[in-house]
Design an enzyme around this catalytic site. Structure first.
Site, mmCIF file in Angstrom:
data_model
loop_
_atom_site.group_PDB
_atom_site.id
_atom_site.type_symbol
_atom_site.label_atom_id
_atom_site.label_comp_id
_atom_site.label_asym_id
_atom_site.label_seq_id
_atom_site.Cartn_x
_atom_site.Cartn_y
_atom_site.Cartn_z
ATOM 1 N N HIS A 1 -5.263 2.237 0.658
ATOM 2 C CA HIS A 1 -4.612 2.943 -0.240
ATOM 3 C C HIS A 1 -4.404 2.332 -1.840
ATOM 4 O O HIS A 1 -4.285 1.226 -1.756
ATOM 5 C CB HIS A 1 -3.090 3.373 0.365
ATOM 6 C CG HIS A 1 -3.187 3.898 1.554
ATOM 7 N ND1 HIS A 1 -3.252 3.098 2.721
ATOM 8 C CD2 HIS A 1 -3.091 5.342 1.887
ATOM 9 C CE1 HIS A 1 -3.258 3.905 3.439
ATOM 10 N NE2 HIS A 1 -2.997 5.284 3.259
ATOM 11 N N LYS B 1 -10.172 5.561 6.753
ATOM 12 C CA LYS B 1 -9.600 6.239 5.863
ATOM 13 C C LYS B 1 -9.241 5.558 4.591
ATOM 14 O O LYS B 1 -8.903 4.286 4.548
ATOM 15 C CB LYS B 1 -8.052 6.345 6.451
ATOM 16 C CG LYS B 1 -7.250 7.274 5.469
ATOM 17 C CD LYS B 1 -5.741 7.422 6.358
ATOM 18 C CE LYS B 1 -4.777 7.932 5.233
ATOM 19 N NZ LYS B 1 -3.389 7.926 5.604
ATOM 20 N N GLU C 1 0.923 -1.231 -0.094
ATOM 21 C CA GLU C 1 0.051 0.090 -0.105
ATOM 22 C C GLU C 1 0.735 1.350 0.034
ATOM 23 O O GLU C 1 0.212 2.257 0.426
ATOM 24 C CB GLU C 1 -0.943 0.016 1.243
ATOM 25 C CG GLU C 1 -2.018 -1.145 1.098
ATOM 26 C CD GLU C 1 -3.204 -1.060 1.784
ATOM 27 O OE1 GLU C 1 -3.601 0.213 1.965
ATOM 28 O OE2 GLU C 1 -4.081 -1.608 1.832
#
Length: 220
Positions: free
Chosen positions: A141, A168, A84
């Site tokens: 991510h 997130k 990531e």
């Protein structure tokens, strides 16, 4: 609203987080001193940059030096995995062993746990963190693209389901519409999830998402 140290996320606009990415103890401590002269709310230690990151004892020694310098700022502990966008690879076993050693020390206020990890071990670590009052930021991510809005919303929902205090997601936009899709997903989910969100599009195209968080619902 969720508290990280003395900082409350999800109220009074977007808070500022500054990452520390030094490779040596001196670089990290020097960067910490600089950060503590800025008006930030959260300091993120990216431990995957640290040259001794594979030694848990060395990490704890470093945290013992950093924490007193922060003058009340919250400390977010992050090992970003290679898959990531991080600097170093780590096995699932070592990743969660590290977190479970650090959680009870009282030296961090929040930990980052990546969404796509061993689910059973992840859930146990989250439960352990909550017992010790540590905030969980669950993250994902994508450095290649921006998934569809529906997929972004699915991932954020999954984070909340797994027990994240804060969800997130960071993506790479390949056009303006990708940026809009990220902002749309953020705006949609801020009302549905009942937990603070951190969302951003990366690169030059995505800069607007870092400064418009208060409008669309990104808290940090």
């Amino acid at each position: 609203m969720v508290r990280i140290g003395h900082t409350v996320l999800g109220e009074k606009g977007t808070k500022i987080c500054v990452p520390i990415v030094g490779t040596t103890m001196k670089e990290i401590l020097d960067a910490t001193a600089v950060v503590c002269n800025t008006p930030c709310h959260v300091v993120e230690l990216r431990i995957d940059y640290y040259e001794r990151a594979h030694s848990i004892d060395a990490i704890i020694e470093l945290l013992m030096l950093i924490k007193p310098q922060l003058k009340g700022r919250a400390l977010l502990f992050t090992w970003r995995t290679k898959g990531e966008g991080g600097e170093k690879s780590i096995s699932s076993q070592d990743y969660f062993t590290m977190l479970e050693r650090i959680i009870p020390t009282g030296l961090v206020d929040a930990i980052d746990i990546e969404l796509f990890f061993d689910q059973d071990r992840m859930l146990k670590t989250i439960e352990f963190a909550k017992v010790h009052g540590i905030t969980i930021i669950m993250s994902n991510h994508d450095f290649d693209k921006t998934p569809a809005t529906s997929e972004l919303e699915r991932r954020l929902t999954l984070m909340k389901t797994y027990g994240a205090d804060i969800a997130k997601i960071a993506v790479m936009p390949n056009g303006a519409r990708d940026v809009l899709n990220l902002l749309l997903a953020t705006d949609n989910m801020k009302y549905k999830l009942n937990c603070p969100l951190i969302t951003m599009a990366m690169g030059d195209l995505g800069k607007v998402t870092r400064i418009s968080g208060e409008v669309f619902g990104s808290c940090l």
